[in-house]
Structure formats: structure tokens, C-alpha cells
Design a protein around this motif. Structure first.
Motif, mmCIF file in Angstrom:
data_model
loop_
_atom_site.group_PDB
_atom_site.id
_atom_site.type_symbol
_atom_site.label_atom_id
_atom_site.label_comp_id
_atom_site.label_asym_id
_atom_site.label_seq_id
_atom_site.Cartn_x
_atom_site.Cartn_y
_atom_site.Cartn_z
ATOM 1 N N GLN A 39 0.890 -4.620 2.768
ATOM 2 C CA GLN A 39 0.195 -4.659 1.481
ATOM 3 C C GLN A 39 1.239 -4.730 0.373
ATOM 4 O O GLN A 39 2.400 -4.335 0.571
ATOM 5 C CB GLN A 39 -0.682 -3.423 1.284
ATOM 6 N N SER A 114 -2.062 0.722 4.270
ATOM 7 C CA SER A 114 -3.248 0.823 3.429
ATOM 8 C C SER A 114 -2.852 1.174 2.005
ATOM 9 O O SER A 114 -1.925 1.961 1.772
ATOM 10 C CB SER A 114 -4.207 1.886 3.971
ATOM 11 N N THR A 116 -4.625 2.506 -1.708
ATOM 12 C CA THR A 116 -5.802 3.070 -2.356
ATOM 13 C C THR A 116 -5.578 3.046 -3.860
ATOM 14 O O THR A 116 -4.586 3.588 -4.350
ATOM 15 C CB THR A 116 -6.045 4.518 -1.898
#
Length: 231
Positions: A39, A114, A116
Motif C-alpha cells: 500500500q 493494510s 486505515t
């Protein structure tokens, strides 16, 4: 579109599209990235790609097509980056290039990287987990890493990314004298004119361009927030 369960992570799949109109037939191809394992932080003035196995900037060295690099002022400043851990000349695990010019891939992850947004700690929190189980037995140490990253967007905090490594010994035996480091191949302006220096008072390693052709004024670097033992 259905993806088989055994498709490897970060696979570039080629899709074939056949279309017809009367007697006319043609074919076009396009690609999609399946199971991306990286990411890119983008909550402040820095964009940096982080991967699920400790690589930074790009996932697929040396092609460097999977990821955005380390972008500041609209320009990528990093060719390669990654984590190294070791406690002897042989007990060393990493995901950066070796003397043969290829990249070691000692870390295995069963998760994706990941992000957020907003995060619980920063404006954009990142996380993954990996271990050194892919390293050759002679080099393997037996370590598990929880990797966290934080990017803040407020004025004065919008030009850095914090990366945290929580390292656990899972070998079942003592691990003494462990050293943890980061490798960065910065590219600023003329890469052949890049200088690197170390400020021990700040635990700060930094790089800059001294060339006159394609010169850039940025300074880039990494600082050990808990202090560094050496450079």
C-alpha cells in the motif's frame, strides 16, 4: 471475474478482450494486479509504498513497477529500501539486494499491508506481519515482526512517516547481539552525485545531491527515534 485461491500474491494478470462488430473482430489486452501485497501512504506531502514483507518503495525490484517509490514534491527519490536483521556474518536476514545484484526475499507474510484512514494513532495507520521463515536455514534467526506505520497531515508533521518494528524471537533459543537496520538507495537528481552522511548526535542518516546537472535541493533521511547504536 473469479480469482483462484492459489494465485500468488501481487500477481499481474493479463486479461484478453475479444470484440466483434459484424465481420470485424479485434482483440485487446489489459492487466490487473491480483492480491496486492503493498500500500502507499498518501495522507501528507510524502507518498511512500510499504510492503507486507519489509520492502519499501517498490515490491518488485529491480523492475520497480509495483509501487510508487518515495515521492516528495512530485518526484520519486528512492530506488530501493528494506529491512535487515542479523547477529553475525551468517545469521542475517533481509529483503534488499545482495552481491549478485538480485534481491533477497527472506521474509514471509500471510497478510496484506493494510492502511486505515483515518487511523487510530495517526491520520493514516499501516500494519503488516512477517517472519524470516523464507531465509536459508544457515541464515535464518527465527524472528517475527509486527510492522506499523504512521503518517500525520497536520502542519509541521506533514513531511515524515514513522515506521515501527515490534520484533519477537520465535526460534525457541536465545538470540544475542541482534542488530536491526534499514537499507536505502536514494536517488536525488543525478544519482551518481548523491552523498550520504550520518549525524550521531541525532541518530540521523541522510542523503543529498551535490551535482550541478539535474540538481535537487531536497535532503532525505531516516532517524532512529530510540537512538541508533551505529551507522
Amino acid at each position: 471475474v473469479f480469482i483462484k485461491a492459489n494465485v500468488p500474491a501481487s500477481t499481474v494478470a493479463t486479461m484478453k478482450l475479444t470484440f466483434t462488430d459484424g465481420a470485424f473482430t479485434d482483440v485487446e489486452y489489459f492487466t490487473i494486479l491480483v492480491n496486492p501485497t503493498y500500500q502507499t501512504h498518501n495522507a501528507n506531502k510524502i507518498q511512500v509504498t510499504l510492503t507486507n514483507n519489509g520492502k519499501m518503495a517498490f515490491y518488485n525490484f529491480p523492475t520497480n513497477t509495483q509501487g510508487n517509490g518515495f515521492i516528495f514534491n512530485g518526484v520519486n527519490h528512492m530506488f530501493e529500501g528494506g529491512l535487515l536483521m542479523g547477529n553475525s556474518a551468517t545469521k542475517l536476514v533481509n529483503v534488499v539486494r545482495n552481491t549478485g545484484g538480485t534481491q533477497d526475499n527472506d521474509f514471509r507474510s500471510r497478510t496484506f499491508y493494510s492502511l486505515t484512514t483515518p487511523g487510530a494513532i495517526s491520520d493514516q495507520d499501516g500494519f503488516t506481519n512477517f517472519n524470516d521463515s523464507l531465509a536459508p536455514i544457515a541464515n535464518r534467526i527465527g524472528l517475527s515482526v509486527n510492522m506499523h506505520s504512521y503518517e500525520f497531515s497536520s502542519l509541521g508533521n506533514d513531511k515524515y512517516v514513522i515506521v515501527r518494528y515490534d520484533i519477537q524471537n520465535i526460534s525457541g533459543a536465545p538470540v544475542n547481539g541482534l542488530r536491526v537496520g534499514l537499507f536505502f538507495d536514494w536517488d536525488l537528481g543525478d544519482a551518481t552525485q548523491n552523498y550520504s552522511k550520518y549525524d550521531a548526535t541525532r541518530s540521523l542518516a541522510y542523503a543529498y545531491d551535490v551535482g550541478t546537472t539535474n540538481h535537487r535541493n531536497e535532503y532525505v533521511g531516516v532517524r532512529a527515534l530510540d537512538s541508533a547504536s551505529s551507522c
